[in-house]
Design an enzyme around this catalytic site. Structure first.
Site, PDB file in Angstrom:
ATOM      1  N   ASP A 128       0.797  -1.014   0.116  1.00 38.63           N
ATOM      2  CA  ASP A 128       0.248  -0.087  -0.042  1.00 38.63           C
ATOM      3  C   ASP A 128       0.929   1.275  -0.034  1.00 38.63           C
ATOM      4  O   ASP A 128       2.075   1.121   0.431  1.00 38.63           O
ATOM      5  CB  ASP A 128      -1.061   0.100   1.098  1.00 38.63           C
ATOM      6  CG  ASP A 128      -2.031   0.849   1.075  1.00 38.63           C
ATOM      7  OD1 ASP A 128      -2.048   1.670  -0.247  1.00 38.63           O
ATOM      8  OD2 ASP A 128      -3.252   0.808   1.555  1.00 38.63           O
TER       9      ASP A 128
HETATM   10  C1  BGC Z   1      -4.912   3.204  -0.109  1.00 36.54           C
HETATM   11  C2  BGC Z   1      -5.329   2.126  -1.329  1.00 36.54           C
HETATM   12  C3  BGC Z   1      -5.117   2.755  -2.525  1.00 36.54           C
HETATM   13  C4  BGC Z   1      -3.776   3.487  -2.408  1.00 36.54           C
HETATM   14  C5  BGC Z   1      -3.377   4.145  -4.009  1.00 36.54           C
HETATM   15  C6  BGC Z   1      -3.966   3.904  -0.121  1.00 36.54           C
HETATM   16  O1  BGC Z   1      -4.038   4.992   0.673  1.00 36.54           O
HETATM   17  O2  BGC Z   1      -5.068   2.643   1.296  1.00 36.54           O
HETATM   18  O3  BGC Z   1      -6.527   1.428  -1.233  1.00 36.54           O
HETATM   19  O4  BGC Z   1      -5.260   1.980  -3.343  1.00 36.54           O
HETATM   20  O5  BGC Z   1      -3.826   4.678  -1.582  1.00 36.54           O
HETATM   21  O6  BGC Z   1      -4.242   5.269  -4.264  1.00 36.54           O
END
Ligand code: BGC
Length: 702
Positions: A266
Site C-alpha cells: 500500500d
Molecule cells: C489506499 C489504497 C489505494 C492507494 C492508492 C492508499 O492510501 O489505502 O487503497 O489503492 O492509496 O491510491
C-alpha cells in the site's frame, strides 16, 4: 503434517514429469493463474529475460516510478525494449479514480453487497475494468475485500459487508469481471479494518479468527478468481507489518494457497524494511522508491539479500503481465467507454437493486403519483452529489443525479416542492404539515466518514449528524407521512426511528442514485436489497471499536455473530429488507439427512410471493455447528440465493452447501476440520428470522 500444506506439496510434486528434477518453484507453475496462456512458455520467456537483466534493471521494476500519479495512473517500470509495459495502476473500488477525469461512479461496494447478487457485481467489475483500460491503465486497485468489522470504520463503504462468505462471493465476481479487461488487485491483505491508526496499528488476531473471518475471502480471490495481484495492508498483523509478514505473504498466500501472483505494497507508508519485506515476499514497493530499487540493489551487493529473491519477485511481476498479455494487447485509450450509456444504466440498475426498504408499516410507499399527492422534500442531502468518500476511492462523474433531481424529474403528475434548511420558518412548517408525503434525505457524507488522512477517517459515532436528527424529530411531529431516505456506508443507530413512517437505506448510490431513489419511492422498482451487515440498536451492542490504540485485540466475533452470541436483539438484522410485496418459505427439507465430508448439503424450500406485485426474494441459510465446546458462533451465513417471483407464484429453490464449507480452523492441527454431529440449517429471509425453518443434517466429518 496438516492436510493443507500436505496437499500443496503433493500437487507440487505431481506437476513434475517423471524422471525430471522437480522445478525449483513448482508451485509457481500454476496454469490456473495464466488462464488460456501457456504457463510453461511464460516461465521460459521469463527465464530468458532474467538472464539478460542487470540487478539495477530488476530492482527498478520492483518499485513505483514516483510519488505523483500521471492522469491518475501510477507507474512501475517494465522493460520498454521488450514491449513489457510495467504495472500501470489506478484506483478503485467504485469506479476509475478522479485523477483520470470523469468516469462512472458506481454505487459504493456496501450498497452493491446489499443486492445479494454476485452476478450483478460481475457486471460492475467488468464495467470498471473496461473504464480502467479505456484511460490507458492495465491494473485496477480494487476490490477492497476487507471485512466490515465495525460500521465506524471509515472505509466500510468500500467493503461489501460483514460476512466472509458474502464478501468472498462479491470479491470473486468483481475480480473475474474486471480481469476480462485489466489486472485486479485484492486489497488490503490483511486485517485492515481501522482507518485512523491504519499506518501502524497492530491487529492482534488469534489464528482461528484470522483464518475463519479475515482471510477466507482473500483465499477465494487467490485460488478461485486467480486475482493478478494482492495489495498488502498498512497495518501490522500479530507483530509484523503486513508488507513484511512472512506468515501472511509466504506461509499462507504462497505456500498454502499456492498463488502465483505479485504482492504490491500500500502507498507510501506501507513499506518499512528491505530485507524482511523481500524475504516475506513483497514484490512491488509503491508508489515510489523506498525500500526497493536502489536500496534493494545495495542490499544484494552487500550480501544481505540473495539475488534469487529479486528474481523471484521480478518473475511474479512479469508473469502477471505475460499471463494477461499486457505486452501483446495493451490498453487503448478510448473516452467513449467512460460514462457510456450502458455503464450509467448499470450504475442505476445496481443502485435500484441495492436500496433496502427497512420500514413501511402503513404502506406509505410506494407513492402513488397518479393520485397527485403533494410531495415536499426536506433534508440536507437532497441536493448533494452524495456519492461517497473523497479518499483514494473517489470518482469524479461529469454529472450526478441527486435525490432531488431524480424525485422532481419523476414526480409528475404529483406536485413536488423543496424546502432546504431547517424547519424554523412557519411557512415551511405549514407546507410540511399540509403535504401528503414528506421525503427527508439525511444521513452521512464524505465529511463524516472515509479514508484516513485524505478523507474524513473513521466515524466518531454511529449516529447521523445532530442537525439531521433534529429535522426528523421536527418533521415527524408535523406529519404522519414521513419517508426517510438514509444515506451512508453501513449501520447507523436511529434514536429517531419512531418518527419515520417509512425508511429506505440508500447508501451512496452513485452517478444515477437520484433516479434509483425516485424509481424505488414511486414503485417503478420493487425494493429487493437486503442489509449486508447488522444494524445494532446502540453502538455498545457491538464489540468496542478502538481507533486510537496502536495495538488492538480483535474480538473473535463481530457484527451479527457477536449480537447473536450475546443474545442482543438487533435494530435490523443481517440480511433484512422489506419489499412492496411479501414472501413466505415452506417445506424446507434436506435432500439427504445424512452426509459425508466430501458431500454437498442440499436444501430445498418452496418460496411464494404472497403479495400482489412481482418481487425478488432472497433466501438465506444460516448454519449452526453441533453444540460442542468447539462451537463459538450460534449460526453463520452458509448459502443464499435470489429469485424473482410474480404475484402469487410459488417456486422450488435448492441451496447447496459443500460440507467442506462447514469446516472450522483447528489451531492445533493447523488445518480445517468438519465437526461430526448434527448441523442445523436455518432457512429464512434474514439472520435470526423467527419464521425460519430449521433443517437438521447428520454430518460425518473429520
Ligand atoms: C489506499 C489504497 C489505494 C492507494 C492508492 C492508499 O492510501 O489505502 O487503497 O489503492 O492509496 O491510491
Amino acid at each position: 503434517m496438516p492436510w493443507r500444506p500436505l496437499l500443496v506439496a503433493l500437487l507440487a510434486l505431481s506437476s513434475c514429469k517423471r524422471g525430471e528434477e522437480p522445478a525449483p518453484r513448482s508451485w509457481d507453475l500454476d496454469q490456473a493463474y495464466c488462464g488460456a496462456v501457456d504457463t510453461h512458455a511464460v516461465e521460459e520467456r521469463i527465464d530468458g529475460l532474467l538472464d539478460q537483466l542487470t540487478l539495477e534493471e530488476k530492482t527498478r521494476m520492483m518499485r513505483g516510478d514516483g510519488l505523483a500519479a500521471e492522469d491518475g495512473i501510477w507507474r512501475a517500470s517494465g522493460i520498454e525494449e521488450h514491449g513489457i509495459p510495467g504495472i500501470l495502476s489506478i484506483d478503485g473500488p467504485r469506479g476509475v479514480s478522479q485523477g483520470a477525469g470523469h468516469a462512472t461512479a458506481f454505487p459504493v461496494a456496501s450498497m452493491r453487497g446489499a443486492t445479494w447478487d454476485p452476478e450483478l457485481e460481475r457486471e460492475v467489475g467488468r464495467a470498471i475494468g473496461a473504464e480502467v483500460r479505456a484511460v490507458g491503465a492495465n491494473t485496477l486497485l480494487a476490490p477492497t475485500i476487507n471485512i466490515g468489522m465495525h460500521p465506524r470504520w471509515g472505509r466500510a463503504q468500500e467493503a461489501y459487508g460483514e460476512d466472509p462468505l458474502h464478501v468472498g462471493d462479491f470479491g470473486v465476481a468483481f475480480i473475474e469481471g474486471a480481469q476480462e479487461h485489466v489486472l485486479a488487485t485484492a486489497k488490503h491483505f490483511a486485517a485492515n479494518n481501522i482507518e485512523d491508526t491504519r499506518f501502524d496499528v497492530d491487529a492482534i488476531v488469534d489464528e482461528r479468527t484470522l483464518r475463519e473471518i479475515y482471510l477466507p475471502q482473500f483465499e477465494r480471490a487467490a485460488t478461485e478468481a486467480q486475482v493478478a495481484s494482492v495489495m498488502s495492508a498498512y497495518n501490522q498483523v500479530n507483530g509484523d507489518y503486513a508488507s513484511q509478514n512472512p506468515h501472511l505473504l509466504d506461509e499462507i498466500l504462497r505456500q498454502e494457497w499456492g498463488w502465483s501472483g505479485f504482492v504490491m505494497s500500500d502507498w507510501i507508508f506501507g513499506t518499512h524494511e528491505t530485507v524482511p519485506a523481500i524475504e516475506a515476499g513483497l514484490d512491488l514497493d509503491m508508489p515510489t522508491e523506498k525500500i526497493y530499487g536502489a536500496p534493494l540493489a545495495q542490499a544484494v551487493t552487500d550480501g544481505l539479500v540473495d539475488e534469487a529473491l529479486v528474481d523471484r519477485s521480478v518473475r511474479r511481476l512479469l508473469r502477471a503481465q505475460f499471463c494477461h498479455e499486457l505486452d501483446v494487447d495493451p490498453p487503448v485509450v478510448d473516452p467513449s467507454i467512460l460514462e457510456s450509456q450502458a455503464h450509467l444504466d448499470l450504475a442505476r440498475r445496481v443502485a435500484e437493486r441495492g436500496m433496502v426498504l427497512l420500514k413501511n408499516p402503513t404502506d406509505l410507499l410506494p407513492i402513488d403519483r397518479d393520485a397527485a399527492p403533494e410531495i415536499v422534500v426536506i433534508g440536507r442531502l437532497a441536493e448533494e452529489d452524495n456519492i461517497g468518500d473523497r479518499g483514494s476511492s473517489s470518482v469524479d462523474p461529469s454529472d450526478v443525479v441527486s435525490a432531488w433531481e431524480g424525485l422532481s424529474a419523476a414526480a409528475a403528475p404529483a406536485p413536488i416542492t423543496r424546502i432546504a434548511g431547517d424547519l424554523t420558518d412557519p411557512q415551511d412548517r405549514t407546507a410540511v404539515t399540509q403535504a401528503d408525503v414528506v421525503i427527508a434525505v439525511v444521513g452521512l457524507s464524505a465529511s463524516d466518514e472515509g479514508e484516513g488522512m485524505i478523507g474524513a477517517g473513521d466515524r466518531t459515532s454511529l449516529e447521523i449528524p445532530a442537525a439531521d436528527q433534529t429535522l426528523l424529530v421536527e418533521a415527524g411531529a408535523l406529519t404522519d407521512s414521513l419517508v426517510v431516505v438514509l444515506e451512508g456506508s453501513s449501520a447507523m443507530t436511529m434514536p429517531w426511528l419512531d418518527q419515520a413512517d417509512a425508511l429506505l437505506m440508500a447508501f451512496y448510490p452513485g452517478s444515477r442514485g437520484g433516479d434509483a431513489i425516485a424509481n424505488t419511492l414511486f414503485g417503478e422498482v420493487n425494493p429487493s436489497g437486503r442489509l449486508p451487515m447488522v444494524f445494532p440498536v446502540a453502538e455498545a451492542d457491538l464489540p468496542p471499536f478502538d481507533n486510537t490504540s496502536l495495538s488492538v485485540e480483535y474480538s473473535d466475533a463481530h457484527g451479527y455473530r457477536h449480537l447473536e452470541r450475546e443474545g442482543i436483539e438487533p435494530l435490523f438484522p443481517m440480511g433484512f429488507g422489506l419489499a412492496y410485496t411479501t414472501f413466505t418459505l415452506a417445506n424446507a427439507a434436506a435432500v439427504s439427512s445424512s452426509v459425508d465430508r466430501g458431500d454437498v448439503v442440499r436444501i430445498t424450500v418452496d418460496a411464494t410471493n404472497t403479495g400482489d406485485r412481482t418481487g425478488r426474494v432472497t433466501v438465506q441459510v444460516y448454519a449452526a455447528a453441533p453444540d460442542s465446546p468447539e462451537r463459538r458462533y450460534l449460526s453463520e451465513l452458509r448459502a443464499y440465493t435470489q429469485v424473482e417471483l410474480d404475484a402469487a407464484q410459488t417456486t422450488a429453490i435448492t441451496l447447496e452447501i459443500p460440507v467442506s464449507d462447514l469446516a472450522r480452523y483447528d489451531v492445533t492441527e493447523q488445518g480445517w476440520r468438519v465437526e461430526s454431529g448434527t448441523h442445523s440449517f436455518f432457512v429464512g429471509q434474514h439472520h435470526g428470522d423467527p419464521a425460519a425453518r430449521r433443517v437438521d443434517v447428520e454430518v460425518r466429518g473429520d
